[in-house]
Write a protein that holds these residues in place. Structure first.
Motif, PDB file in Angstrom:
ATOM      1  N   PHE A 562       3.642 -41.641  71.743  1.00  0.00           N
ATOM      2  CA  PHE A 562       3.515 -40.639  70.681  1.00  0.00           C
ATOM      3  C   PHE A 562       2.292 -40.976  69.852  1.00  0.00           C
ATOM      4  O   PHE A 562       2.119 -42.108  69.395  1.00  0.00           O
ATOM      5  CB  PHE A 562       4.754 -40.627  69.785  1.00  0.00           C
ATOM      6  CG  PHE A 562       4.595 -39.771  68.556  1.00  0.00           C
ATOM      7  CD1 PHE A 562       4.669 -38.389  68.642  1.00  0.00           C
ATOM      8  CD2 PHE A 562       4.359 -40.351  67.309  1.00  0.00           C
ATOM      9  CE1 PHE A 562       4.512 -37.602  67.502  1.00  0.00           C
ATOM     10  CE2 PHE A 562       4.202 -39.580  66.172  1.00  0.00           C
ATOM     11  CZ  PHE A 562       4.283 -38.196  66.272  1.00  0.00           C
ATOM     12  N   ASP A 563       1.403 -39.984  69.666  1.00  0.00           N
ATOM     13  CA  ASP A 563       0.192 -40.169  68.865  1.00  0.00           C
ATOM     14  C   ASP A 563       0.168 -39.177  67.717  1.00  0.00           C
ATOM     15  O   ASP A 563       0.506 -37.992  67.881  1.00  0.00           O
ATOM     16  CB  ASP A 563      -1.055 -39.971  69.723  1.00  0.00           C
ATOM     17  CG  ASP A 563      -1.283 -41.123  70.684  1.00  0.00           C
ATOM     18  OD1 ASP A 563      -1.640 -42.218  70.218  1.00  0.00           O
ATOM     19  OD2 ASP A 563      -1.093 -40.930  71.901  1.00  0.00           O
ATOM     20  N   LEU A 564      -0.264 -39.654  66.561  1.00  0.00           N
ATOM     21  CA  LEU A 564      -0.406 -38.820  65.367  1.00  0.00           C
ATOM     22  C   LEU A 564      -1.782 -39.060  64.782  1.00  0.00           C
ATOM     23  O   LEU A 564      -2.231 -40.213  64.688  1.00  0.00           O
ATOM     24  CB  LEU A 564       0.677 -39.160  64.350  1.00  0.00           C
ATOM     25  CG  LEU A 564       0.651 -38.427  63.003  1.00  0.00           C
ATOM     26  CD1 LEU A 564       2.075 -38.227  62.487  1.00  0.00           C
ATOM     27  CD2 LEU A 564      -0.169 -39.192  61.950  1.00  0.00           C
ATOM     28  N   THR A 592      -2.102 -32.063  60.819  1.00  0.00           N
ATOM     29  CA  THR A 592      -1.709 -33.333  61.408  1.00  0.00           C
ATOM     30  C   THR A 592      -1.336 -33.091  62.858  1.00  0.00           C
ATOM     31  O   THR A 592      -0.414 -32.335  63.148  1.00  0.00           O
ATOM     32  CB  THR A 592      -0.522 -33.948  60.652  1.00  0.00           C
ATOM     33  OG1 THR A 592      -0.915 -34.201  59.294  1.00  0.00           O
ATOM     34  CG2 THR A 592      -0.092 -35.249  61.299  1.00  0.00           C
ATOM     35  N   TRP A 593      -2.079 -33.708  63.761  1.00  0.00           N
ATOM     36  CA  TRP A 593      -1.807 -33.536  65.183  1.00  0.00           C
ATOM     37  C   TRP A 593      -0.746 -34.542  65.629  1.00  0.00           C
ATOM     38  O   TRP A 593      -0.812 -35.733  65.297  1.00  0.00           O
ATOM     39  CB  TRP A 593      -3.080 -33.738  65.995  1.00  0.00           C
ATOM     40  CG  TRP A 593      -3.946 -32.526  66.056  1.00  0.00           C
ATOM     41  CD1 TRP A 593      -3.545 -31.235  66.101  1.00  0.00           C
ATOM     42  CD2 TRP A 593      -5.372 -32.495  66.082  1.00  0.00           C
ATOM     43  NE1 TRP A 593      -4.627 -30.394  66.164  1.00  0.00           N
ATOM     44  CE2 TRP A 593      -5.757 -31.138  66.149  1.00  0.00           C
ATOM     45  CE3 TRP A 593      -6.355 -33.477  66.064  1.00  0.00           C
ATOM     46  CZ2 TRP A 593      -7.092 -30.738  66.198  1.00  0.00           C
ATOM     47  CZ3 TRP A 593      -7.687 -33.087  66.111  1.00  0.00           C
ATOM     48  CH2 TRP A 593      -8.042 -31.735  66.177  1.00  0.00           C
ATOM     49  N   GLN A 594       0.202 -34.067  66.407  1.00  0.00           N
ATOM     50  CA  GLN A 594       1.253 -34.921  66.946  1.00  0.00           C
ATOM     51  C   GLN A 594       1.420 -34.599  68.425  1.00  0.00           C
ATOM     52  O   GLN A 594       1.613 -33.442  68.795  1.00  0.00           O
ATOM     53  CB  GLN A 594       2.573 -34.684  66.201  1.00  0.00           C
ATOM     54  CG  GLN A 594       2.479 -34.921  64.695  1.00  0.00           C
ATOM     55  CD  GLN A 594       3.779 -34.651  63.979  1.00  0.00           C
ATOM     56  OE1 GLN A 594       4.800 -35.268  64.277  1.00  0.00           O
ATOM     57  NE2 GLN A 594       3.751 -33.718  63.035  1.00  0.00           N
ATOM     58  N   ASP A 595       1.321 -35.635  69.261  1.00  0.00           N
ATOM     59  CA  ASP A 595       1.328 -35.430  70.707  1.00  0.00           C
ATOM     60  C   ASP A 595       2.203 -36.467  71.393  1.00  0.00           C
ATOM     61  O   ASP A 595       2.170 -37.657  71.048  1.00  0.00           O
ATOM     62  CB  ASP A 595      -0.102 -35.540  71.259  1.00  0.00           C
ATOM     63  CG  ASP A 595      -1.037 -34.501  70.691  1.00  0.00           C
ATOM     64  OD1 ASP A 595      -1.117 -33.408  71.259  1.00  0.00           O
ATOM     65  OD2 ASP A 595      -1.684 -34.787  69.668  1.00  0.00           O
TER      66      ASP A 595
END
Length: 1003
Positions: A562-564, A592-595
Motif C-alpha cells: 500500500f502506497d500513499l 492524496t493518492w492511495q494505491d
C-alpha cells in the motif's frame, strides 16, 4: 517550526518501532535442506555461517521440522558453513562466496558418526537463485577494482544489460554531472538508490536526481532491473550499494589516476567534419585520488571505515570557442570554425571533494548499529553544451553540499525474528549562476541588454545562461523491517515513510529570452521571474506484507503493498516581475493518492539441485512521486511563453511591456497571444479525479547453471503503463483551428497543419487528467550470462531486445496538431538492440590481470520521445505528447524551394496566413517521432594491471584504455529543424580514446 519537526520526527520513529516497518532487502541469505543419507529430513541441526565480513563473526540457525534452515542478514563475503547434530558427523562447507542480495541454496546430507568426526565437503558457490524473481546484476569489489569505469553509480550501471544512460560515460567524462537511467521503458524517476538497504534518493525530479557517492565505500553494488517483490518500491532500476564496514584488521588503500591530455586520441574524423563538427569533446586536466582506511576501534565490537576522494575533470566541449570580443558572438563563432583559426576551445572545469565515514557497532550479541555520512562538494565553473558561448552563456554550478547519510539498527530478536529500523537523508544545496559580470540590476540598461539569446538554425547560445536558480531540497526517510522465519515460510512486513521540502528561486536578466533564426529575430520567451517557490512532500508512505513459501522445489512469493502520497505547495508572498504579477497565496493542498499493488511470483527448481530455475511474475508498481505533481501547478514556478518579436529599431534588445500596442514606439513584442493569467505554472489545473500512474509488469524466464560457476538466463518482459496523464485545453477543440496543407520538402507529401483562429488566441485553461485512452506498452527479451570461474575469472553480459509503443491520439481533442503520428503502432517504431560484455581475467603468470567491457548500443534518439510514463515535473511533454522528429519551422515568410516537388508553388509562400495569426512560427513534423537515431554506439574499454607484493604493501600499477578503438560515435544532435544550419549536427560526441594511468596501493 523546529518543535513541530522534532515532534513529528519523534512520532515517526516511535511509530516505526511499534509498527515494525519495512525496509528494502539489504542482506543475503543461506538456505537449504538438511537430510540424512537415507533422504529423511533432519530437524534440529545447528547451522553456523562464519566470515570475516561479519562484525559478530558468526551467525547461526537450526533446521526446522522439515529440515529447512535459513540464515539471513548476511553481508557479502566468503563464508565457512558448519552443520552439527549429536550422533552425526560434523559437515563443513568452506570457501562459499556469497554475493549481495542473493539467496544461496545449499543442501547437505549428514551421516552417522561422532561430533569429533568432521567432513569437509567441496562444491562451487551457488550461482542460481532458485527463490527470487528479481532480475539483478551483482558487481563485486574485485570487479569494481578491475573493470575500467569512472566508479560512479551511473558509470557502473551502464555495464548492466538492459540499462541505458541518457548520455554515455567515457573514462569519467560524465562523473561531475547527472546522467539518468532508463530500463524497460521507464526513466530516471523510477530509479531507487539504496545504501545498505536505506534509501538515498533526493526530491528533485521525483527522485531521479541521485547523490554522488564515493565509490570507495562500496563493497558490492547490486543492480536490480526487473522483478522484485512487495518491498521493491518502483519498477525501474533498484540499486543497493553495500558499504564496507571496516574489520578486525587495519586495512587501507590509496588510489591515484591521471589521464594525460596529450595521450588522448583525436576522433575528429572526416565523417564528423562533414556533419559540421569543427571541435570535439576532449579532456584537459583529468585526475582523481582516493584515500581509504578501515579497521577496529574495538575488535568484534566497533569498526570504522573512512575515505576521502578528490577529483578534477576539465573538459573542452564540442563546438565551443572563446570568440573575439570585437565582434558579436555569432560572427566570431563563424570565424573560429574557419580552417586555420586558432580560437581557444571552451572548457567545462569541474572539481569535487568527497569524504565518507561509516561506523559499525555490535552493541550486544543480538543488536548491531551502523551509521554513515557521504558528502560531495562540487564546483563546475563553465557548465555548457555545444555551440554555447563559454564567456557569457555557460553556467557556474556551485554545489557546496550534496550529502547523504543513514542510521540503521538491526536486532536478531530470536533465531526466527529479525528486526531492522533506520533513518536516512538526502540534502542538496546548489546554485546555477551567471558568469561574473552578467547579472545586472533590475530595470537598468544592462538588465535589458544582457539576456539569453539563441538561434534555432545555428544552434548558438550566447548573452547569458538560462535563469539563475538556487535549489535546496531535503528528503528524510524512516524505514525498517521485521522478518519472521517459520517452517517453510519467511514472512516480512513493514512500512517506510519519507518527507521533505524543496525551496528554490529563479531570476533572469530582462525576464526574457531572445530567439533568432539564421540571425533574424523571430520571437521571445517571456518569463515570470523573479520568483521564489517551495513545495512540500508531506508523506510518501508505504506499507507491505510479503511471504516466501517454500514447497519442496517450488517457491511462491506473494505480497501486497500500500502506497500513499501527499504533496503541498507552500504559500508565498506577492511576486512582481516584468511580465507576470503573482499575488500572495497560502498553502495549496493536493489530492492524496492511495494505491494497492499486488506482487506475485513463482520459481521452480527444475532439477532439484539448485542449478535450474524457471520463474514467472506479475507486479504492479506505482510511479515514483516526491513533489513533481505539486510543481506543475505552483503559481510561482518558472514559466515561459513564446511571443513574436520584430526588432524594429535594430538595437538587438526586445522592447515592450505587457499591454503595449504592437509595432508602436517601444513595443516590438506582440502580446496578443499572451494569456491573461500568464505566470501560473503551465496555465493548467488538475482534474480532481486525477490518478497516480502505475505499471503492470509481467515476466517469464529460465536460468541454468551450464557448468560450475557459469549460468545463462533468458527472460521475456511485458509491461502495460496505466493512468498516463493527458493535457487538454478546455477552451479549445478542433473547430478552434484553421487547417492548412503543407507540402513536405523531403518527399512532396501533403502534411496537414492547424493554426489557431484569431478569435481563440490567448485562451488557455488546461486540464490535466488520466485517461485509459493514453496507452504505452513495452516488450523486451534479455539473454544474460554470468560467470564466477576459478582463479578469479569473472564475466557477465548479454543481449537485450526491446520496444515501446505509445498511442496518444486522445490528446488531439484540443489541438489537432497532436494527431500526427499519434499512434506509434503505425509508425514502424524499430526494436532497440544492445549487447554488453564485461570480463575480468587474471593471467596465470607474473600477477598480471586484464579486464574489459564492450558496449554495443542502439543509436540514441534524435528529437523528442512521445510523452513518457509517470512524468509530472517540468519537461513532461504535455504540449507535444506525440514527440518530435525532423520538423519544418515555418514563419509567415517561409517559401518553398524553387525546385520543390508535389502540389507546391515553387518559390511561393508556404503559410502566409501566419502573418495575421499573431503566432511567430509553427513546427510541422516531417518524420514520425522515435524513428530517427544517431549511429550505433560502440564503446570498448579495457585495462591492464600488475600486482607487486612489498611486505605489508600491495602495489598495483594500472593502465586503462577508454573508448580504446577511438570511436567517433555521438549521442545527441543540435537540432531536428529541417534546413537549419545545424540540422542533425552532432553535439555530444564520445570522448576520443582516453588513456588513464594510475596506481592502487593497499595495506
Amino acid at each position: 517550526m523546529a518543535r513541530k519537526f522534532v515532534a513529528r520526527t519523534f512520532f515517526l520513529v516511535l511509530a516505526s518501532l511499534v509498527l515494525v516497518p519495512a525496509m528494502a532487502q539489504a542482506q543475503s541469505v543461506f538456505t537449504g535442506t538438511v537430510k540424512d543419507t537415507s533422504g529423511a529430513v533432519m530437524p534440529g541441526v545447528t547451522v553456523e555461517a562464519a566470515s570475516p565480513a561479519l562484525i559478530e563473526g558468526v551467525k547461526s540457525a537450526a533446521s526446522d521440522e522439515n529440515g529447512l534452515y535459513r540464515i539471513s542478514d548476511l553481508r557479502p563475503g566468503t563464508y565457512k558453513l558448519t552443520y552439527t547434530l549429536p550422533g552425526f558427523n560434523t559437515v563443513i562447507r568452506d570457501g562459499v562466496e556469497l554475493q549481495g542480495n542473493f539467496t544461496a541454496t545449499i543442501n547437505i546430507d549428514l551421516s552417522v558418526g561422532t561430533l569429533q568426526e568432521s567432513v569437509t565437503v567441496s562444491g562451487a558457490s551457488p550461482v542460481v537463485d532458485v527463490q527470487s524473481n528479481a532480475k539483478q546484476q551483482v558487481l563485486t569489489r574485485d570487479v569494481l577494482n578491475a573493470v575500467p569505469t569512472a566508479g560512479t553509480i551511473q558509470g557502473l550501471g551502464q555495464l548492466v544489460v538492459g540499462v541505458t544512460l541518457n548520455v554515455p560515460d567515457v573514462g569519467g567524462s560524465r562523473a561531475m554531472q547527472q546522467t539518468y537511467f532508463a530500463v524497460r521503458g521507464q526513466g530516471g524517476a523510477q530509479t531507487v538508490v539504496l545504501v545498505d538497504g536505506m534509501m538515498t534518493n533526493g526530491l528533485m525530479g521525483d527522485g531521479a536526481v541521485q547523490a554522488y557517492h564515493n565509490e570507495t565505500m562500496t563493497q558490492e553494488a547490486v543492480y536490480q532491473t526487473a522483478g522484485g517483490n512487495a518491498e521493491t518500491l518502483t519498477g525501474g532500476v533498484n540499486m543497493n550499494l553495500i558499504p564496507k564496514d571496516g574489520g578486525n584488521q587495519f586495512r587501507g588503500g590509496f588510489k591515484a589516476f591521471k589521464s594525460p591530455k596529450g595521450w588522448q586520441g583525436d576522433n575528429l574524423t572526416d565523417d564528423l567534419r562533414g556533419l559540421g563538427v569543427s571541435a570535439v569533446d576532449k579532456i584537459d586536466n583529468f585526475y582523481e585520488m582516493n584515500l581509504e582506511q578501515g579497521g577496529p576501534i574495538m575488535k568484534n565490537k566497533l569498526w570504522f571505515f573512512g575515505a576521502f576522494r578528490r577529483a578534477k575533470y576539465d573538459r573542452p566541449i564540442a563546438n565551443t570557442f572563446y570568440t573575439p570580443s570585437t565582434v558579436s558572438f555569432p560572427v566570431g563563432f563563424a570565424a573560429c570554425r574557419q580552417p586555420g583559426a586558432s580560437c581557444e576551445q571552451g572548457i567545462s572545469d569541474e572539481k569535487m571533494n568527497n569524504p565518507v565515514i561509516r561506523l559499525t557497532w555490535q552493541a550486544s550479541e543480538r543488536n548491531k548499529v551502523a551509521v554513515y555520512m557521504d558528502r560531495a562538494m562540487r564546483l563546475r565553473g563553465h557548465a555548457m553544451g555545444a555551440n554555447t558561448d563559454p564567456a557569457t552563456a555557460s553556467v557556474v554550478w556551485n554545489t557546496p553540499n550534496f550529502s547523504t547519510g543513514s542510521l540503521k539498527w538491526t536486532s536478531t530478536m530470536s533465531s526466527k525474528l529479525l528486526l531492522e529500523v533506520g533513518t536516512s537523508y538526502n540534502r542538496e544545496r546548489y546554485d546555477n549562476l551567471y558568469q561574473p559580470g552578467i547579472l545586472a540590476e533590475r530595470g537598468t540598461a544592462d538588465w535589458y541588454r544582457k539576456v539569453r539569446r539563441n538561434d534555432t538554425s545555428t544552434g548558438l547560445l550566447w548573452g547569458a545562461s538560462g535563469a539563475q536558480l538556487g535549489n535546496y531540497p531535503d528528503r528524510y526517510n524512516l524505514q525498517g523491517a521485521v522478518s519472521y522465519l517459520s517452517g517453510a515460510h519467511t514472512i516480512k512486513v513493514g512500512l517506510s515513510y519519507q518527507f521533505g521540502k524543496y525551496p528554490r528561486y529563479n531570476n533572469a536578466n530582462g525576464d526574457i529570452y531572445q530567439t533568432y533564426n539564421n540571425g533574424v529575430p523571430t520571437q521571445v520567451s517571456v518569463l515570470n521571474t523573479p520568483l521564489r517557490v517551495e513545495e512540500s512532500l508531506d508523506a510518501n508512505f508505504g506499507i507491505y506484507a510479503q511471504d516466501t513459501w517454500n514447497l519442496d522445489r517450488l517457491t511462491l512469493n506473494y505480497g501486497l503493498r500500500f502506497d500513499l502520497n501527499r504533496q503541498t505547495i507552500v504559500g508565498q508572498s506577492a511576486q512582481v516581475g516584468r511580465f507576470a504579477n503573482v499575488p500572495a497565496y497560502s498553502d495549496i493542498d493536493f489530492p492524496t493518492w492511495q494505491d494497492f499493488s499486488p506482487r506475485v511470483s513463482a520459481i521452480y527448481d527444475l532439477s532439484g539441485n539448485g542449478k535450474t530455475a524457471i520463474r514467472a511474475g506479475f507486479n504492479k508498481f506505482a510511479t515514483a512521486q516526491t513533489t513533481g505533481f505539486a510543481q506543475l501547478y505552483n503559481p510561482t514556478a518558472l514559466t515561459t511563453f513564446a511571443l513574436p518579436w520584430n526588432d524594429v529599431n535594430g538595437d538587438d534588445i526586445a522592447q515592450g511591456e505587457r499591454g503595449c500596442a504592437y509595432l508602436t514606439a517601444g513595443c516590438e513584442i506582440n502580446f496578443a497571444n499572451l494569456p491573461a493569467n500568464f505566470g501560473v505554472r503551465s496555465l493548467a489545473q488538475f482534474d480532481p479525479d486525477i490518478k497516480r500512474p502505475y505499471s503492470l509488469a509481467m515476466n517469464f524466464g529460465i536460468t541454468r547453471e551450464l557448468f560450475a560457476g557459469f549460468s545463462l538466463a533468458a527472460e521475456y518482459y511485458h509491461i502495460n503503463f496505466k493512468n498516463i496523464t493527458v493535457r487538454q485545453n478546455a477552451l479549445l477543440n478542433a473547430d478552434s483551428y484553421n487547417q492548412f496543407n503543407v507540402v513536405s520538402p523531403l518527399d512532396g507529401s501533403v502534411i496537414p497543419a492547424w493554426v489557431i483562429k484569431p478569435a481563440f488566441r490567448g485562451q488557455v485553461a488546461n486540464i490535466d487528467s488520466t485517461s485509459e485512452d493514453m496507452k504505452r506498452n513495452y516488450d523486451g527479451i534479455d539473454i544474460n550470462f554470468n560467470a564466477r570461474l576459478p582463479r578469479g575469472v569473472r564475466a557477465f553480459g548479454g543481449f537485450n531486445l526491446e520496444q515501446s509503443i505509445n498511442d496518444v491520439c486522445v490528446s488531439a481533442a484540443s489541438d489537432p496538431n497532436r494527431s500526427l503520428y499519434c499512434d506509434q503502432s503505425k509508425s514502424g517504431i524499430p526494436w532497440q538492440k544492445q549487447f554488453k560484455a564485461t570480463v575480468v581475467y587474471p593471467l596465470p603468470f607474473w600477477g598480471v590481470q586484464v579486464s574489459g567491457s564492450w558496449q554495443s548500443l542502439n543509436g540514441y534518439l534524435e528529437g523528442a520521445a512521445a510523452q513518457a510514463y509517470g512524468g509530472f515535473t517540468a519537461g513532461t511533454g504535455f504540449d507535444r505528447p506525440n514527440g518530435q522528429a525532423t520538423y519544418w519551422q515555418l514563419t509567415s515568410t517561409t517559401r518553398y524551394a524553387a525546385n520543390c516537388t508535389g502540389p507546391c508553388t515553387p518559390g511561393g509562400l508556404v503559410l502566409p496566413e501566419l502573418a495575421a495569426s499573431g503566432i511567430a512560427n509553427i513546427q510541422v513534423p516531417l518524420v514520425a517521432p522515435e524513428t530517427e537515431f544517431t549511429p550505433r554506439i560502440n564503446q570498448v574499454d579495457f585495462s591492464v594491471s600488475k600486482r607487486f607484493n612489498l611486505g605489508a604493501l600491495n602495489l598495483t600499477p594500472k593502465a586503462d584504455f577508454f573508448n580504446a578503438l577511438n570511436s567517433d560515435d555521438y549521442s545527441s544532435v543540435s537540432t531536428m529543424q529541417y534546413a537549419a544550419a545545424t540540422y542533425k549536427q552532432p553535439s555530444v560526441i564520445l570522448q576520443g580514446r582516453i588513456i588513464r594511468v594510475g596506481v592502487d596501493v593497499t595495506w
